[in-house]
Design an enzyme around this catalytic site. Structure first.
Site, PDB file in Angstrom:
ATOM      1  N   ARG A 112       0.842  -1.207   0.000  1.00 37.44           N
ATOM      2  CA  ARG A 112       0.000   0.000   0.000  1.00 37.44           C
ATOM      3  C   ARG A 112       0.878   1.259   0.000  1.00 37.44           C
ATOM      4  NH1 ARG A 112      -2.978  -3.285   3.230  1.00 37.44           N
ATOM      5  NH2 ARG A 112      -2.179  -2.522   5.213  1.00 37.44           N
ATOM      6  N   TYR A 165       0.314   4.402  -2.455  1.00 33.46           N
ATOM      7  CA  TYR A 165       0.149   5.806  -2.051  1.00 33.46           C
ATOM      8  C   TYR A 165       1.196   6.697  -2.732  1.00 33.46           C
ATOM      9  CZ  TYR A 165      -2.705   3.567   1.559  1.00 33.46           C
ATOM     10  OH  TYR A 165      -3.629   2.814   2.212  1.00 33.46           O
ATOM     11  N   TYR A 194     -12.577   9.727  -0.623  1.00 36.53           N
ATOM     12  CA  TYR A 194     -13.804   9.606   0.189  1.00 36.53           C
ATOM     13  C   TYR A 194     -13.497  10.023   1.628  1.00 36.53           C
ATOM     14  CZ  TYR A 194     -12.481   5.258   2.614  1.00 36.53           C
ATOM     15  OH  TYR A 194     -11.889   4.329   3.410  1.00 36.53           O
ATOM     16  N   HIS A 218     -12.739  12.231   4.797  1.00 32.06           N
ATOM     17  CA  HIS A 218     -11.854  13.393   4.947  1.00 32.06           C
ATOM     18  C   HIS A 218     -10.509  12.994   4.341  1.00 32.06           C
ATOM     19  CE1 HIS A 218      -9.280  16.381   6.671  1.00 32.06           C
ATOM     20  NE2 HIS A 218     -10.233  16.917   7.421  1.00 32.06           N
ATOM     21  N   VAL A 227      -7.643  12.150   6.945  1.00 32.79           N
ATOM     22  CA  VAL A 227      -7.866  11.260   8.085  1.00 32.79           C
ATOM     23  C   VAL A 227      -7.504   9.832   7.714  1.00 32.79           C
ATOM     24  CG1 VAL A 227      -9.650  10.300   9.606  1.00 32.79           C
ATOM     25  CG2 VAL A 227      -9.623  12.740   9.110  1.00 32.79           C
ATOM     26  N   ALA A 258     -15.351   9.043   8.432  1.00 33.14           N
ATOM     27  CA  ALA A 258     -16.025   7.947   9.140  1.00 33.14           C
ATOM     28  C   ALA A 258     -16.153   8.305  10.619  1.00 33.14           C
ATOM     29  CB  ALA A 258     -15.222   6.663   8.973  1.00 33.14           C
ATOM     30  N   GLN A 260      -9.012   0.460  10.581  1.00 29.38           N
ATOM     31  CA  GLN A 260      -8.451  -0.596   9.727  1.00 29.38           C
ATOM     32  C   GLN A 260      -8.263  -1.944  10.456  1.00 29.38           C
ATOM     33  OE1 GLN A 260      -6.546   1.752   6.161  1.00 29.38           O
ATOM     34  NE2 GLN A 260      -4.977   1.367   7.661  1.00 29.38           N
ATOM     35  N   ALA A 301     -20.268   3.110   8.586  1.00 26.81           N
ATOM     36  CA  ALA A 301     -21.190   4.189   8.196  1.00 26.81           C
ATOM     37  C   ALA A 301     -21.860   3.840   6.872  1.00 26.81           C
ATOM     38  CB  ALA A 301     -20.400   5.493   8.046  1.00 26.81           C
ATOM     39  N   THR A 328     -14.797  -0.174  11.395  1.00 24.03           N
ATOM     40  CA  THR A 328     -14.055   0.534  12.443  1.00 24.03           C
ATOM     41  C   THR A 328     -14.559  -0.005  13.777  1.00 24.03           C
ATOM     42  OG1 THR A 328     -13.817   2.509  11.066  1.00 24.03           O
ATOM     43  CG2 THR A 328     -13.588   2.843  13.418  1.00 24.03           C
TER      44      THR A 328
HETATM   45  N1  SAM Z   1     -10.215   9.021   4.967  1.00 21.44           N
HETATM   46  C1  SAM Z   1     -11.203   8.094   5.478  1.00 21.44           C
HETATM   47  C2  SAM Z   1     -12.171   8.867   6.380  1.00 21.44           C
HETATM   48  O1  SAM Z   1     -12.112  10.088   6.378  1.00 21.44           O
HETATM   49  O2  SAM Z   1     -12.992   8.248   7.063  1.00 21.44           O
HETATM   50  C3  SAM Z   1     -10.544   6.923   6.171  1.00 21.44           C
HETATM   51  C4  SAM Z   1      -9.699   6.096   5.229  1.00 21.44           C
HETATM   52  S1  SAM Z   1      -8.794   4.804   6.008  1.00 21.44           S
HETATM   53  C5  SAM Z   1      -7.642   4.427   4.760  1.00 21.44           C
HETATM   54  C6  SAM Z   1      -9.817   3.386   5.888  1.00 21.44           C
HETATM   55  C7  SAM Z   1     -10.462   3.070   7.220  1.00 21.44           C
HETATM   56  O3  SAM Z   1     -11.468   4.035   7.479  1.00 21.44           O
HETATM   57  C8  SAM Z   1     -11.191   1.730   7.273  1.00 21.44           C
HETATM   58  O4  SAM Z   1     -10.340   0.639   7.524  1.00 21.44           O
HETATM   59  C9  SAM Z   1     -12.148   1.962   8.403  1.00 21.44           C
HETATM   60  O5  SAM Z   1     -11.510   1.871   9.668  1.00 21.44           O
HETATM   61  C10 SAM Z   1     -12.546   3.436   8.148  1.00 21.44           C
HETATM   62  N2  SAM Z   1     -13.734   3.475   7.279  1.00 21.44           N
HETATM   63  C11 SAM Z   1     -13.768   3.558   5.945  1.00 21.44           C
HETATM   64  N3  SAM Z   1     -15.041   3.526   5.505  1.00 21.44           N
HETATM   65  C12 SAM Z   1     -15.812   3.409   6.617  1.00 21.44           C
HETATM   66  C13 SAM Z   1     -17.208   3.319   6.847  1.00 21.44           C
HETATM   67  N4  SAM Z   1     -18.079   3.329   5.846  1.00 21.44           N
HETATM   68  N5  SAM Z   1     -17.629   3.219   8.125  1.00 21.44           N
HETATM   69  C14 SAM Z   1     -16.771   3.196   9.162  1.00 21.44           C
HETATM   70  N6  SAM Z   1     -15.456   3.277   9.011  1.00 21.44           N
HETATM   71  C15 SAM Z   1     -14.979   3.385   7.751  1.00 21.44           C
END
Ligand code: SAM
Length: 253
Positions: A58, A62, A84, A86, A89, A116, A158, A199, A227
């Site tokens: 990964r 990136y 997607y 933020h 984040v 999220a 994650q 979410a 999460t």
């Molecule tokens: N930038 C993203 C954000 O603002 O939420 C987070 C990206 S991070 C690489 C990926 C992690 O975000 C996932 O493993 C999970 O922990 C969380 N995530 C992503 N989609 C989600 C969702 N629909 N509901 C809850 N957590 C989510």
């Protein structure tokens, strides 16, 4: 810029403006429907999703995402990267791209989005200010020695790839997660509540809110979008020494 979590619901006017004013738009979203939606907003939308591949680091993905965006910046284009949630984040590529562009003397900024984390507070009725709230990436929590505050909320990101030392997997098995459970069991009882949270990403969906116990977590279904949330297991303890010092300042003898 960040699209937010739910298709069509979280896009801010400023973020939309960034897309409309760009010469080239790059998009990294896991849902093909969301990507299609972005495709409709601009004539030149390029997907970053094919850069992900099982077995490929990964970190490489990136780096390549940032490099693709920077190549167009160097070519004199106004570039918008759409992610997607933020973009800042738990996301490396957007931070890297902004830093690289600035280092090279270009103007670059990040437009926040609904993450999220924001949805989690709303859907689970949690106020991070009530007891405090700590956020960790699952593998980092496992690889490094941390001190958990069990009187605050714990949010683990994650968990679906918990313990992936290679950074190449799309998921890890129960054996890896069992080690995460063992680690958490040092501080939390095994019957402590643990919520698997996802979410809703489409307006027709409802969020996944599955309450289980820490002890059952290794065998629970954890996906890329899961999460974990653990509530506090200990009450807040007053810092009497500091309170006494404050009292002495407030009412000197
Ligand atoms: N930038 C993203 C954000 O603002 O939420 C987070 C990206 S991070 C690489 C990926 C992690 O975000 C996932 O493993 C999970 O922990 C969380 N995530 C992503 N989609 C989600 C969702 N629909 N509901 C809850 N957590 C989510």
């Amino acid at each position: 810029m960040g699209l937010g979590m739910m298709l069509g619901a979280h896009l801010t006017p400023r973020a939309l403006g960034r897309i409309e004013q760009a010469d080239v738009v790059f998009v990294a979203v896991s849902d093909p429907l969301v990507e299609q939606w972005v495709q409709g907003m601009h004539p030149d939308v390029r997907s970053l999703q094919p850069l992900y591949a099982e077995g490929k680091s990964r970190h490489d993905t990136y780096r390549e995402m940032a490099a693709m965006m920077l190549a167009e910046v160097r070519a004199g284009k106004r570039v918008c990267g759409v992610f997607y949630g933020h973009p800042g984040v738990f996301a490396q590529a957007p931070h890297r791209a902004v830093a690289m562009a600035r280092e090279e003397g270009f103007e670059a900024s990040m437009e926040p989005g609904v993450s999220a984390e924001d949805c989690l507070y709303a859907d689970l009725g949690i106020d991070p200010g009530e007891f405090g709230c700590q956020h960790y990436e699952a593998s980092q929590l496992m690889f490094y020695r941390r001190r958990l505050d069990t009187s605050a909320y714990l949010v683990i990101w994650q968990p679906g790839v918990a313990g992936d030392r290679s950074y190449r997997r799309f998921s890890t098995p129960a054996s890896h997660r069992k080690l995460l459970v063992d680690l958490l069991a040092v501080d939390y009882p095994l019957d402590h509540e643990c919520t698997i949270y996802e979410a809703a990403t489409l307006p027709i969906q409802t969020p996944r809110i599955e309450r289980t116990s820490l002890g059952s977590l290794a065998d629970a279904r954890l996906d890329a979008q899961s999460t974990l949330v653990l509530p506090p297991c200990k009450p807040l303890r007053r810092n009497e020494a500091l309170l006494e010092r404050l009292a002495a300042i407030d009412s000197p003898a």
